[in-house]
Design a protein around this motif. Structure first.
Motif, PDB file in Angstrom:
ATOM      1  N   SER A 248       8.967   7.768  -2.314  1.00 26.61           N
ATOM      2  CA  SER A 248       7.795   7.337  -1.698  1.00 26.61           C
ATOM      3  C   SER A 248       7.719   6.479  -0.561  1.00 26.61           C
ATOM      4  O   SER A 248       8.975   5.747  -0.406  1.00 26.61           O
ATOM      5  CB  SER A 248       6.890   6.782  -2.984  1.00 26.61           C
ATOM      6  OG  SER A 248       6.687   7.824  -4.091  1.00 26.61           O
TER       7      SER A 248
ATOM      8  N   HIS B  26       1.877   4.414   1.243  1.00 20.94           N
ATOM      9  CA  HIS B  26       1.652   5.514   2.425  1.00 20.94           C
ATOM     10  C   HIS B  26       1.716   6.811   2.122  1.00 20.94           C
ATOM     11  O   HIS B  26       1.164   7.776   2.646  1.00 20.94           O
ATOM     12  CB  HIS B  26       2.520   4.871   3.527  1.00 20.94           C
ATOM     13  CG  HIS B  26       2.267   5.702   4.701  1.00 20.94           C
ATOM     14  ND1 HIS B  26       1.038   5.613   5.634  1.00 20.94           N
ATOM     15  CD2 HIS B  26       3.014   6.468   5.333  1.00 20.94           C
ATOM     16  CE1 HIS B  26       1.430   6.368   6.665  1.00 20.94           C
ATOM     17  NE2 HIS B  26       2.568   6.830   6.553  1.00 20.94           N
ATOM     18  N   GLU B  27       2.890   7.126   1.376  1.00 23.05           N
ATOM     19  CA  GLU B  27       3.010   8.721   1.066  1.00 23.05           C
ATOM     20  C   GLU B  27       3.777   8.703  -0.214  1.00 23.05           C
ATOM     21  O   GLU B  27       4.627   7.818  -0.813  1.00 23.05           O
ATOM     22  CB  GLU B  27       4.228   9.361   2.317  1.00 23.05           C
ATOM     23  CG  GLU B  27       4.618  10.483   2.031  1.00 23.05           C
ATOM     24  CD  GLU B  27       5.385  10.834   3.360  1.00 23.05           C
ATOM     25  OE1 GLU B  27       6.735  11.341   2.818  1.00 23.05           O
ATOM     26  OE2 GLU B  27       5.027  10.539   4.409  1.00 23.05           O
TER      27      GLU B  27
ATOM     28  N   VAL C 170       5.960   2.937   0.781  1.00 20.80           N
ATOM     29  CA  VAL C 170       5.140   1.931   0.782  1.00 20.80           C
ATOM     30  C   VAL C 170       5.155   0.894   2.042  1.00 20.80           C
ATOM     31  O   VAL C 170       6.196   0.857   2.595  1.00 20.80           O
ATOM     32  CB  VAL C 170       5.482   0.964  -0.458  1.00 20.80           C
ATOM     33  CG1 VAL C 170       5.123   1.787  -1.778  1.00 20.80           C
ATOM     34  CG2 VAL C 170       6.654   0.502  -0.598  1.00 20.80           C
ATOM     35  N   ILE C 171       4.026   0.370   2.240  1.00 20.71           N
ATOM     36  CA  ILE C 171       3.977  -0.779   3.396  1.00 20.71           C
ATOM     37  C   ILE C 171       3.570  -1.972   2.821  1.00 20.71           C
ATOM     38  O   ILE C 171       2.525  -2.197   1.929  1.00 20.71           O
ATOM     39  CB  ILE C 171       2.920  -0.085   4.379  1.00 20.71           C
ATOM     40  CG1 ILE C 171       2.937   1.078   5.264  1.00 20.71           C
ATOM     41  CG2 ILE C 171       2.477  -1.144   5.634  1.00 20.71           C
ATOM     42  CD1 ILE C 171       1.976   1.733   5.813  1.00 20.71           C
TER      43      ILE C 171
ATOM     44  N   LYS D 147       7.409  -1.024   6.641  1.00 23.92           N
ATOM     45  CA  LYS D 147       7.063   0.303   6.016  1.00 23.92           C
ATOM     46  C   LYS D 147       8.679   0.625   5.285  1.00 23.92           C
ATOM     47  O   LYS D 147       9.451   0.652   6.089  1.00 23.92           O
ATOM     48  CB  LYS D 147       6.881   1.216   7.028  1.00 23.92           C
ATOM     49  CG  LYS D 147       6.542   2.661   6.239  1.00 23.92           C
ATOM     50  CD  LYS D 147       6.332   3.721   7.487  1.00 23.92           C
ATOM     51  CE  LYS D 147       4.907   3.977   7.606  1.00 23.92           C
ATOM     52  NZ  LYS D 147       4.722   5.351   8.480  1.00 23.92           N
TER      53      LYS D 147
ATOM     54  N   ASP E  24       0.670  -1.184   0.158  1.00 28.25           N
ATOM     55  CA  ASP E  24      -0.147   0.011   0.107  1.00 28.25           C
ATOM     56  C   ASP E  24       0.869   1.229  -0.017  1.00 28.25           C
ATOM     57  O   ASP E  24       1.870   1.338   0.651  1.00 28.25           O
ATOM     58  CB  ASP E  24      -0.825   0.049   1.276  1.00 28.25           C
ATOM     59  CG  ASP E  24      -1.875  -1.039   1.186  1.00 28.25           C
ATOM     60  OD1 ASP E  24      -2.486  -1.525   0.140  1.00 28.25           O
ATOM     61  OD2 ASP E  24      -2.006  -1.579   2.396  1.00 28.25           O
TER      62      ASP E  24
END
Length: 151
Positions: free
Chosen positions: A54, A45-46, A56-57, A70, A43
């Motif tokens: 960027s 996250h930012e 991601v999780i 993360k 996913d």
């Protein structure tokens, strides 16, 4: 025995290396559909997918245990076909102070190779090398390869 280490593994793939690089560089959220036993989610996250910086999780499993990481996308090198992620939170940091992984795709002629490398610093001498993560990424690599082979 040192606290700082590096593990590297390389495997050949029968599918297009460019597609493999594109998946991890621009579409990592598609990995879960190709290897759901190993990766259950990626996913944003930012930031945005396909951009350095960027976050991601990842939700993944090792030996049946659900885990989370993360990660910040440190770099995406289109020319060298390399993507580097640095873990900034998650289960792996229970044993490691630093954990950085890179995936590099080498395409020469009809041969395609995927090289994974892990740079890490253990929290203490009792921590074993993260070989289970090499096993995980090799399974993921083979599942992605199988997903892209002609049916």
């Amino acid at each position: 025995m040192g606290l700082i280490g590096k593990l590297i593994c390389q495997t050949s793939i029968k599918t297009d290396g460019d597609v493999f690089h594109e998946i991890f560089g621009s579409r990592p959220h598609h990995v879960q559909t190709m290897t759901p036993e190993n990766v259950q989610g990626c996913d944003l996250h930012e930031g945005e997918f396909g951009k350095a910086g960027s976050i991601v999780i990842w939700k993944y499993s090792i030996d049946g245990k659900q885990m989370v990481a993360k990660e910040r996308v440190e770099s995406i090198d289109e020319e060298e076909k390399q993507v580097t992620f640095k873990v900034i939170e998650g289960d792996v940091l229970e044993s490691f102070k630093i954990f950085v992984m890179s995936i590099h795709v080498d395409t020469s002629g009809l041969d395609h190779f995927v090289t994974w490398s892990f740079d890490y610093e253990k929290l203490d001498e009792s921590v074993k090398d993260p070989t289970e993560y090499l096993d995980l990424v090799l399974r993921v690599t083979k599942d992605i390869e199988t997903h892209h082979l002609p049916k």
